[in-house]
Design an enzyme around this catalytic site. Sequence first.
Site, short mmCIF file in Angstrom:
data_model
loop_
_atom_site.label_atom_id
_atom_site.label_comp_id
_atom_site.label_asym_id
_atom_site.label_seq_id
_atom_site.Cartn_x
_atom_site.Cartn_y
_atom_site.Cartn_z
N HIS A 195 0.82 -1.16 0.09
CA HIS A 195 0.13 0.02 -0.02
C HIS A 195 0.77 1.35 0.13
O HIS A 195 2.19 1.17 0.65
CB HIS A 195 -0.87 -0.15 1.19
CG HIS A 195 -0.13 0.18 2.56
ND1 HIS A 195 -0.04 1.75 2.92
CD2 HIS A 195 0.20 -0.36 3.60
CE1 HIS A 195 0.54 1.68 4.18
NE2 HIS A 195 0.81 0.61 4.48
N CYS A 196 0.23 2.31 -0.44
CA CYS A 196 0.83 3.66 -0.46
C CYS A 196 -0.07 4.67 0.44
O CYS A 196 -0.92 4.07 1.21
CB CYS A 196 1.53 4.23 -1.74
SG CYS A 196 0.19 4.15 -2.87
N ALA A 197 -0.01 5.88 0.03
CA ALA A 197 -1.22 6.55 0.84
C ALA A 197 -2.61 6.53 0.28
O ALA A 197 -3.57 6.14 0.82
CB ALA A 197 -0.77 8.04 0.67
N SER A 219 -2.85 4.01 -2.68
CA SER A 219 -2.93 3.00 -3.36
C SER A 219 -3.28 2.91 -4.75
O SER A 219 -4.00 2.21 -5.19
CB SER A 219 -3.57 1.72 -2.83
OG SER A 219 -2.93 1.02 -1.43
N PHE A 230 -3.25 3.65 2.72
CA PHE A 230 -3.26 3.84 4.30
C PHE A 230 -4.23 4.95 4.67
O PHE A 230 -4.70 4.95 5.66
CB PHE A 230 -1.81 4.46 4.58
CG PHE A 230 -1.75 4.66 6.05
CD1 PHE A 230 -1.67 4.14 6.99
CD2 PHE A 230 -1.79 6.22 6.43
CE1 PHE A 230 -1.36 4.10 8.46
CE2 PHE A 230 -1.95 6.67 7.78
CZ PHE A 230 -1.82 5.43 8.68
#
Length: 130
Positions: free
Chosen positions: A69-71, A73, A107
């Site tokens: 995941h990133c901030a 996704s 996230f």
Amino acid sequence: MARSLSHITASQLISIARNPRVAIVDVRDEERSYDAHIAGSLHFASDTFSERMPDLLQAVKGKDTLVFHCALSKVRGPSCARMFADYLSEMKEDAGINKVMILERGFNGWHGSGRPVCRCTAIPCTGECT
Ligand SMILES: [Zn+2]
């Protein structure tokens, strides 16, 4: 064998996150240091991700499912997941990783829906705090 990527929702991740064979891989960049993170997640920033794939492989020994995941996704999460899935499929040996997944809404979606987050500064996160 090329691995296909699949998506996982925050509620599905909650139900598998305690499984010792599941690793959560956070590919956010510097925002991880001032934002919270998912307890127990590994941090491999997207800007250095391609060089650090061998380190990630070491870090996930014994795992069979990786959740990226990133901030949000939307960009970094899926592209790092794709890069790592390709890296795995180019290897001669089977690393034992069956699933490469992307956390839907990233996230921010996780945090925004009230899921528990960790604010420790340990590297790697011990996952013991919430
Ligand atoms: Zn932590």
